[in-house]
Design a protein around this motif. Structure first.
Motif, mmCIF file in Angstrom:
data_model
loop_
_atom_site.group_PDB
_atom_site.id
_atom_site.type_symbol
_atom_site.label_atom_id
_atom_site.label_comp_id
_atom_site.label_asym_id
_atom_site.label_seq_id
_atom_site.Cartn_x
_atom_site.Cartn_y
_atom_site.Cartn_z
ATOM 1 N N PHE A 1 0.848 -1.188 0.000
ATOM 2 C CA PHE A 1 0.000 0.000 0.000
ATOM 3 C C PHE A 1 0.888 1.244 0.000
ATOM 4 C CE2 PHE A 1 -2.635 -3.345 1.585
ATOM 5 C CZ PHE A 1 -3.930 -3.040 1.210
ATOM 6 N N THR A 2 0.419 2.286 -0.705
ATOM 7 C CA THR A 2 1.156 3.550 -0.795
ATOM 8 C C THR A 2 0.170 4.713 -0.789
ATOM 9 O OG1 THR A 2 2.863 2.483 -2.139
ATOM 10 C CG2 THR A 2 2.852 4.887 -2.104
ATOM 11 N N VAL A 3 0.439 5.705 0.059
ATOM 12 C CA VAL A 3 -0.370 6.933 0.047
ATOM 13 C C VAL A 3 0.145 7.812 -1.083
ATOM 14 C CG1 VAL A 3 -1.074 8.981 1.335
ATOM 15 C CG2 VAL A 3 -0.829 6.791 2.516
ATOM 16 N N THR A 4 -0.664 7.959 -2.134
ATOM 17 C CA THR A 4 -0.231 8.735 -3.301
ATOM 18 C C THR A 4 -0.658 10.197 -3.218
ATOM 19 O OG1 THR A 4 -2.230 8.022 -4.481
ATOM 20 C CG2 THR A 4 -0.235 6.710 -4.786
ATOM 21 N N LEU B 1 -8.347 11.439 0.226
ATOM 22 C CA LEU B 1 -7.227 10.502 0.295
ATOM 23 C C LEU B 1 -7.229 9.577 -0.917
ATOM 24 C CD1 LEU B 1 -4.919 9.100 1.977
ATOM 25 C CD2 LEU B 1 -6.724 7.659 2.949
ATOM 26 N N ASN B 2 -6.030 9.377 -1.478
ATOM 27 C CA ASN B 2 -5.810 8.385 -2.529
ATOM 28 C C ASN B 2 -4.738 7.402 -2.054
ATOM 29 O OD1 ASN B 2 -7.638 9.701 -4.151
ATOM 30 N ND2 ASN B 2 -6.100 10.686 -5.453
ATOM 31 N N VAL B 3 -5.073 6.135 -2.085
ATOM 32 C CA VAL B 3 -4.135 5.080 -1.701
ATOM 33 C C VAL B 3 -4.086 4.048 -2.822
ATOM 34 C CG1 VAL B 3 -3.638 3.238 -0.051
ATOM 35 C CG2 VAL B 3 -4.583 5.394 0.759
ATOM 36 N N THR C 1 -2.811 0.300 -4.032
ATOM 37 C CA THR C 1 -2.425 -1.002 -3.501
ATOM 38 C C THR C 1 -2.061 -1.923 -4.658
ATOM 39 O OG1 THR C 1 -3.189 -2.933 -2.259
ATOM 40 C CG2 THR C 1 -4.864 -1.666 -3.393
ATOM 41 N N CYS D 1 0.299 3.918 7.849
ATOM 42 C CA CYS D 1 1.147 4.765 7.003
ATOM 43 C C CYS D 1 1.582 5.987 7.803
ATOM 44 C CB CYS D 1 0.403 5.190 5.741
ATOM 45 S SG CYS D 1 -0.190 3.804 4.734
ATOM 46 N N THR E 1 3.710 13.586 1.037
ATOM 47 C CA THR E 1 3.653 12.125 1.198
ATOM 48 C C THR E 1 4.907 11.435 0.667
ATOM 49 O OG1 THR E 1 2.493 11.890 -0.922
ATOM 50 C CG2 THR E 1 1.136 12.129 1.063
ATOM 51 N N CYS F 1 4.244 2.652 4.460
ATOM 52 C CA CYS F 1 3.101 1.869 4.939
ATOM 53 C C CYS F 1 3.561 0.461 5.324
ATOM 54 C CB CYS F 1 2.017 1.783 3.875
ATOM 55 S SG CYS F 1 1.300 3.387 3.410
#
Length: 255
Positions: free
Chosen positions: A91-94, A115-117, A119, A219, A237, A242
């Motif tokens: 997972f990554t917080v973009t 929020l955009n994540v 995976t 994260c 970010t 994460c």
């Protein structure tokens, strides 16, 4: 010549016609034998021995059964790993944008985050099926917004983008929580945020399906400043990392 008188060989008889027994003192051996208790052999405790044997036999077979089950599970796990080569999703917080965050004098919080994540499923033979995912954003230990993502299926060798609006409307804070949040919001470089995701997931491998297990994604390394005017503030970010933790529930405990 005088006649000689010889003693009679017959024992003396008392007046009742019974022979008189001479009385002699008892010997030490006779006295010891009179005080010594009569020996009685004790019965053997066959029942206790049989119970011990049953317990030992039961423990032996129980331990042997557990060892055999563990051995079979180990063999099955090894075969499963060699066949499917499973890997955890990443997972990554973009992107994270803060539209507003207001804290009233009565310690009531109102906020909105977008929020955009992303995976990624790195597996070639495994598909993941996710339940609805709950998302919370924290500043320190203060919850500043919550949201959800609908259930979805994550295909093999696929990257999926999750979008969610994280809101807090009229959330009452404790006085100490409000004080810590106010102090954090005054920082020149913004204040730190943490994004948590919690859900349940099961893996699909053809017709084979695993039971659902819980996962938690944490994260850290996100910072944001308060927005100036109506334009949302974009959080930093680039340093966000994460971690994915698998959580198994055993009766009442979650590990």
């Amino acid at each position: 010549m005088t006649d000689r008188v010889y003693p009679s060989a017959k024992p003396a008889v008392n007046g009742n016609g019974a022979a008189a027994n001479p009385s002699f003192p008892a010997t030490k051996a006779q006295l010891y034998g009179a005080t010594r208790p009569t020996y009685r052999p004790q019965p053997h405790h066959h029942r206790r021995r049989s119970r011990r044997r049953c317990c030992c036999t039961f423990c032996f077979w129980l331990i042997l059964t557990v060892l055999v089950v563990l051995l079979l599970l180990g063999i099955a796990g090894t075969i499963f790993y060699l066949l499917y080569r499973p890997h955890r999703p990443t997972f990554t917080v973009t992107s994270l944008k803060l539209s507003y965050l207001n804290l009233t004098s009565s310690s009531t919080l109102n906020s909105r985050f977008d929020l955009n994540v992303s995976t990624t499923n790195p597996n070639k033979k495994i598909l993941f099926a996710y339940d609805p995912t709950t998302i919370s954003i924290l500043s320190g230990d203060v919850d500043v917004g919550d949201g959800t993502v609908p259930a979805f299926e994550h295909g093999r060798k696929n990257t999926t983008l999750l979008k969610a609006s994280i809101l807090s409307t009229g959330h009452a804070l404790q006085s100490d929580q409000a004080s810590r949040l106010k102090a954090s919001m005054k920082g020149k470089n913004g204040f730190p945020l943490k994004v948590n995701l919690e859900t349940k997931v099961k893996a699909k491998m053809g017709s084979l399906k695993t039971p659902k297990v819980g996962i938690r994604v944490s994260c850290d390394g996100i910072r944001v400043t308060l927005p100036a005017g109506k334009k949302p503030a974009t959080a930093s970010t680039s340093d966000a990392k994460c971690e994915v933790d698998v959580r198994f529930k055993i009766w009442k405990w979650t590990v």
